[in-house]
Design a protein around this motif. Structure first.
Motif, PDB file in Angstrom:
ATOM      1  N   SER A   1     -30.174 -45.022  52.995  1.00 38.95           N
ATOM      2  CA  SER A   1     -29.816 -45.895  51.707  1.00 38.95           C
ATOM      3  C   SER A   1     -30.798 -46.874  51.391  1.00 38.95           C
ATOM      4  CB  SER A   1     -28.685 -46.570  52.067  1.00 38.95           C
ATOM      5  OG  SER A   1     -28.597 -47.693  52.736  1.00 38.95           O
ATOM      6  N   ASP A   2     -30.849 -47.445  50.138  1.00 44.82           N
ATOM      7  CA  ASP A   2     -31.622 -48.769  49.939  1.00 44.82           C
ATOM      8  C   ASP A   2     -30.957 -50.325  50.232  1.00 44.82           C
ATOM      9  OD1 ASP A   2     -29.891 -48.773  48.100  1.00 44.82           O
ATOM     10  OD2 ASP A   2     -31.270 -48.779  46.121  1.00 44.82           O
ATOM     11  N   LEU A   3     -29.782 -50.183  51.003  1.00 39.48           N
ATOM     12  CA  LEU A   3     -29.078 -50.996  51.452  1.00 39.48           C
ATOM     13  C   LEU A   3     -29.646 -51.869  52.602  1.00 39.48           C
ATOM     14  CD1 LEU A   3     -25.589 -49.411  51.355  1.00 39.48           C
ATOM     15  CD2 LEU A   3     -26.645 -50.952  49.629  1.00 39.48           C
TER      16      LEU A   3
ATOM     17  N   PRO B   1     -38.715 -37.185  47.087  1.00 40.81           N
ATOM     18  CA  PRO B   1     -37.384 -36.689  46.819  1.00 40.81           C
ATOM     19  C   PRO B   1     -36.975 -35.679  47.693  1.00 40.81           C
ATOM     20  CG  PRO B   1     -38.831 -35.882  45.082  1.00 40.81           C
ATOM     21  CD  PRO B   1     -39.636 -36.708  45.975  1.00 40.81           C
ATOM     22  N   TRP B   2     -35.585 -35.447  47.968  1.00 39.65           N
ATOM     23  CA  TRP B   2     -35.151 -34.329  48.780  1.00 39.65           C
ATOM     24  C   TRP B   2     -35.557 -33.053  48.429  1.00 39.65           C
ATOM     25  CZ3 TRP B   2     -33.184 -35.124  53.390  1.00 39.65           C
ATOM     26  CH2 TRP B   2     -32.432 -36.197  53.691  1.00 39.65           C
ATOM     27  N   PRO B   3     -36.370 -32.327  49.434  1.00 44.49           N
ATOM     28  CA  PRO B   3     -36.922 -30.972  49.072  1.00 44.49           C
ATOM     29  C   PRO B   3     -35.718 -30.253  49.012  1.00 44.49           C
ATOM     30  CG  PRO B   3     -37.170 -31.563  51.448  1.00 44.49           C
ATOM     31  CD  PRO B   3     -36.818 -32.789  50.932  1.00 44.49           C
ATOM     32  N   PRO B   4     -35.915 -29.119  48.382  1.00 46.83           N
ATOM     33  CA  PRO B   4     -34.655 -28.202  48.063  1.00 46.83           C
ATOM     34  C   PRO B   4     -34.120 -28.019  49.584  1.00 46.83           C
ATOM     35  CG  PRO B   4     -36.545 -27.419  46.874  1.00 46.83           C
ATOM     36  CD  PRO B   4     -37.098 -28.439  47.885  1.00 46.83           C
TER      37      PRO B   4
ATOM     38  N   LEU C   1     -16.712 -45.483  46.625  1.00 44.76           N
ATOM     39  CA  LEU C   1     -17.958 -44.345  46.697  1.00 44.76           C
ATOM     40  C   LEU C   1     -17.451 -42.986  46.405  1.00 44.76           C
ATOM     41  CD1 LEU C   1     -20.490 -44.089  48.033  1.00 44.76           C
ATOM     42  CD2 LEU C   1     -19.660 -43.729  50.339  1.00 44.76           C
ATOM     43  N   GLY C   2     -16.037 -42.651  47.076  1.00 40.12           N
ATOM     44  CA  GLY C   2     -15.537 -41.183  46.701  1.00 40.12           C
ATOM     45  C   GLY C   2     -16.202 -40.148  47.791  1.00 40.12           C
ATOM     46  N   PRO C   3     -16.063 -39.095  47.264  1.00 35.50           N
ATOM     47  CA  PRO C   3     -16.560 -37.743  48.211  1.00 35.50           C
ATOM     48  C   PRO C   3     -18.077 -37.593  47.765  1.00 35.50           C
ATOM     49  CG  PRO C   3     -15.194 -37.062  46.352  1.00 35.50           C
ATOM     50  CD  PRO C   3     -15.096 -38.415  46.540  1.00 35.50           C
ATOM     51  N   PRO C   4     -18.581 -36.848  48.855  1.00 34.96           N
ATOM     52  CA  PRO C   4     -20.251 -36.596  48.379  1.00 34.96           C
ATOM     53  C   PRO C   4     -20.220 -35.809  47.343  1.00 34.96           C
ATOM     54  CG  PRO C   4     -19.427 -35.591  50.634  1.00 34.96           C
ATOM     55  CD  PRO C   4     -18.080 -36.518  50.048  1.00 34.96           C
ATOM     56  N   ASP C   5     -21.294 -35.994  46.626  1.00 39.34           N
ATOM     57  CA  ASP C   5     -21.624 -35.069  45.520  1.00 39.34           C
ATOM     58  C   ASP C   5     -22.334 -33.731  45.966  1.00 39.34           C
ATOM     59  OD1 ASP C   5     -21.032 -36.929  43.293  1.00 39.34           O
ATOM     60  OD2 ASP C   5     -22.867 -38.084  44.493  1.00 39.34           O
TER      61      ASP C   5
ATOM     62  N   TRP D   1     -24.689 -38.640  48.455  1.00 36.96           N
ATOM     63  CA  TRP D   1     -24.116 -39.099  47.218  1.00 36.96           C
ATOM     64  C   TRP D   1     -25.268 -39.721  46.318  1.00 36.96           C
ATOM     65  CZ3 TRP D   1     -22.332 -39.688  52.211  1.00 36.96           C
ATOM     66  CH2 TRP D   1     -20.812 -39.601  52.250  1.00 36.96           C
ATOM     67  N   MET D   2     -25.053 -38.745  44.964  1.00 35.38           N
ATOM     68  CA  MET D   2     -26.414 -39.164  44.062  1.00 35.38           C
ATOM     69  C   MET D   2     -26.121 -40.235  43.198  1.00 35.38           C
ATOM     70  SD  MET D   2     -27.428 -36.259  45.194  1.00 35.38           S
ATOM     71  CE  MET D   2     -29.037 -35.945  44.165  1.00 35.38           C
ATOM     72  N   ALA D   3     -27.468 -40.801  42.866  1.00 35.27           N
ATOM     73  CA  ALA D   3     -27.582 -41.974  42.015  1.00 35.27           C
ATOM     74  C   ALA D   3     -27.148 -41.434  40.675  1.00 35.27           C
ATOM     75  CB  ALA D   3     -28.890 -42.477  41.990  1.00 35.27           C
ATOM     76  N   PRO D   4     -26.329 -42.309  39.728  1.00 38.16           N
ATOM     77  CA  PRO D   4     -26.011 -41.804  38.538  1.00 38.16           C
ATOM     78  C   PRO D   4     -27.153 -41.505  37.362  1.00 38.16           C
ATOM     79  CG  PRO D   4     -24.887 -43.913  39.158  1.00 38.16           C
ATOM     80  CD  PRO D   4     -25.782 -43.607  40.146  1.00 38.16           C
ATOM     81  N   GLU D   5     -27.225 -40.372  37.071  1.00 30.39           N
ATOM     82  CA  GLU D   5     -28.248 -39.835  36.137  1.00 30.39           C
ATOM     83  C   GLU D   5     -29.539 -39.845  36.796  1.00 30.39           C
ATOM     84  OE1 GLU D   5     -28.021 -42.199  32.513  1.00 30.39           O
ATOM     85  OE2 GLU D   5     -25.734 -41.786  32.255  1.00 30.39           O
ATOM     86  N   LYS D   6     -29.607 -39.628  38.074  1.00 30.03           N
ATOM     87  CA  LYS D   6     -30.980 -39.470  38.774  1.00 30.03           C
ATOM     88  C   LYS D   6     -30.818 -38.286  39.614  1.00 30.03           C
ATOM     89  CE  LYS D   6     -32.463 -44.097  38.702  1.00 30.03           C
ATOM     90  NZ  LYS D   6     -32.798 -45.344  39.585  1.00 30.03           N
ATOM     91  N   GLU D   7     -32.094 -37.702  40.211  1.00 34.00           N
ATOM     92  CA  GLU D   7     -31.858 -36.659  41.106  1.00 34.00           C
ATOM     93  C   GLU D   7     -32.304 -37.330  42.535  1.00 34.00           C
ATOM     94  OE1 GLU D   7     -34.704 -33.513  40.380  1.00 34.00           O
ATOM     95  OE2 GLU D   7     -34.080 -32.973  38.655  1.00 34.00           O
TER      96      GLU D   7
END
Lengths: 185, 268
Positions: free
Chosen positions: B253-255, B120-123, B150-154, B170-176
């Motif tokens: 990304s995972d694309l 995961p991204w470190p702080p 996509l919208g603006p970045p989270d 851009w965060m995955a829904p309900e995930k860190e």
């Protein structure tokens, strides 16, 4: 022999010509190093390194230009290169402390004028490095505006404005910390 | 001394300074070892240079490790990609760094090896608002217009890594975890990627681009604390000239490649 001729001979590899130039300029080089570092042994090392560097770069030097500002520019850079190393800097501080106790003239030996000059030096040391440089070059080594500009690698106008700012700041330091010097200016 | 025009205050200062008790100037000439020797002749210098180059070439020929160290990287903008000594079975065309970047065809083959979960991204330091970051960057911030929803970045980070790096997540829904990370870097920034298994050339808007598939290491150094992160996603890196400024983009990304390029080309 003019300085230009002496430089040209040194550039051609004449060791004697180079020695003559060293003899002529070792005092201002050593003195600027001492003013910036405050340690005679370190200043001697800097002066020696300055001349070694200058000799290596002599082939590229324009012999029609005055040598002293160029040498003083190398002196400044050499001092900074040395001080980049924290270890050396700490050693220099230690030596400064030691030297202040051992080699600085004692209060009895100092004349009043020397004491005043030492206070002035201490006051200048409170200033930023760029302010110190311009004051040392202009008022301690008595370089002209043009020579100072060459030594600092800036325009003459910049030297004038820097001098003015540095003097204003120096006056503030003197007024608050060295009132015995306050008569100046 | 040469012509001096002191003011009265300056004159007084000079008078005081003249009494300064300098230590005795040492006799510098007394040290023969410090006097430089006669300059080398140009031919000597040339011979020395040739000898050094020859030694270096020989070292390159006989030391695969040195050869790999010196030659096995690819620079895209401010991103340095260190290539593996031995490529694993590639799923996209591996890089041949001896050929021009823009002419290599694109492979869109999906990767065969399973992608490990990225760390995961470190702080990250420097979290800020997009408007604040935009005001500080020397180049305009561009956002993807694809996919349309996509919208603006989270989350927005502005980091100083020699130069400024803008990181948009851009965060995955309900995930860190971030589902999409877009870096925008000016020409003074610097990051590197190592332990790359699969690397291919592609283009974004006709600009040379690197496509990194699968697990690799991302390293960011600079004034702020260094970040070393295991990346399990695919990454597209490319450079564009924006208002005369060279901006390097890094899209994680995972694309698959086609989708990533499409997002890259949608920046506005």
């Amino acid at each position: 022999m003019t300085e230009t001729e002496t430089i040209a001979r040194a550039q051609a590899g004449e060791e004697e010509a180079w020695r003559a130039l060293m003899q002529r300029y070792q005092q201002p080089v050593f003195r600027l190093a001492y003013l910036l570092i405050g340690d005679a042994a370190a200043a001697e090392d800097v002066a020696q390194e300055t001349f070694t560097r200058a000799y290596r770069g002599l082939a590229r030097f324009d012999s029609t230009r005055p040598l002293r500002p160029w040498l003083l520019q190398i002196t400044r850079r050499t001092v900074y290169n040395r001080q980049r190393s924290l270890r050396r800097y700490a050693q220099a501080l230690g030596r400064l402390f030691q030297q202040q106790r051992q080699t600085a003239p004692s209060a009895h030996e100092e004349t009043e004028a020397q004491e005043q000059a030492l206070h002035l030096w201490t006051a200048v040391q409170r200033l930023a490095r760029s302010d110190q440089e311009v004051i040392y070059l202009r008022y301690f080594l008595e370089l002209s505006v043009g020579e100072s500009a060459n030594a600092l690698g800036v325009a003459s106008g910049t030297v004038k404005s820097r001098s003015s700012r540095a003097l204003t700041r120096l006056r503030q330091v003197i007024e608050t910390e060295f009132p015995e010097l306050a008569s100046y200016g | 001394m040469s012509e001096q025009q002191w003011t009265q205050g300056e004159e007084q200062l000079v008078q005081i300074a003249r009494a300064f008790p300098y230590p005795t100037t040492p006799v510098l000439l007394a040290r023969p070892t410090t006097f430089p020797r006669q300059r080398r002749q140009p031919l000597q210098v040339l011979a020395l240079a040739i000898a050094v180059i020859a030694l270096f070439v020989l070292a390159l020929i006989f030391s695969p490790r040195l050869r790999a160290t010196v030659t096995n990287f690819w620079q895209i903008g401010v991103v340095r990609l260190f290539l593996p000594e031995v490529m694993e079975t590639p799923t996209a065309e591996p890089v041949d760094i001896s050929t021009p970047a823009v002419e290599t065809p694109v492979s869109t083959t999906p990767i065969q090896q399973p992608i490990q979960q990225s760390s995961p991204w470190p702080p990250l330091a420097g979290e800020t608002l997009l408007v604040t970051a935009t005001a500080q960057l020397p180049f305009p911030v561009r956002l993807p217009t694809y996919p349309p929803d996509l919208g603006p970045p989270d989350r927005v980070f502005l980091q100083r890594r020699n130069g400024l790096i803008l990181i948009l997540l851009w965060m995955a829904p309900e995930k860190e975890q971030a589902r999409l990370a877009l870096f925008q870097m000016g020409s003074d920034a610097w990051i590197s990627k190592g332990d790359i298994k699969v690397l291919a050339r592609t283009t974004v808007h006709g600009h040379a681009a690197a496509w990194v598939e699968g697990v690799h290491i991302l390293q960011m150094q600079g004034e702020q604390e260094g970040v070393i992160r295991l990346v399990g996603e695919n990454v597209l890196v490319w450079v564009e000239q924006i208002n005369g400024e060279s901006v390097t983009y890094r899209l994680e990304s995972d694309l698959l490649l086609e989708e990533a390029v499409r997002i890259g080309e949608s920046l506005e």
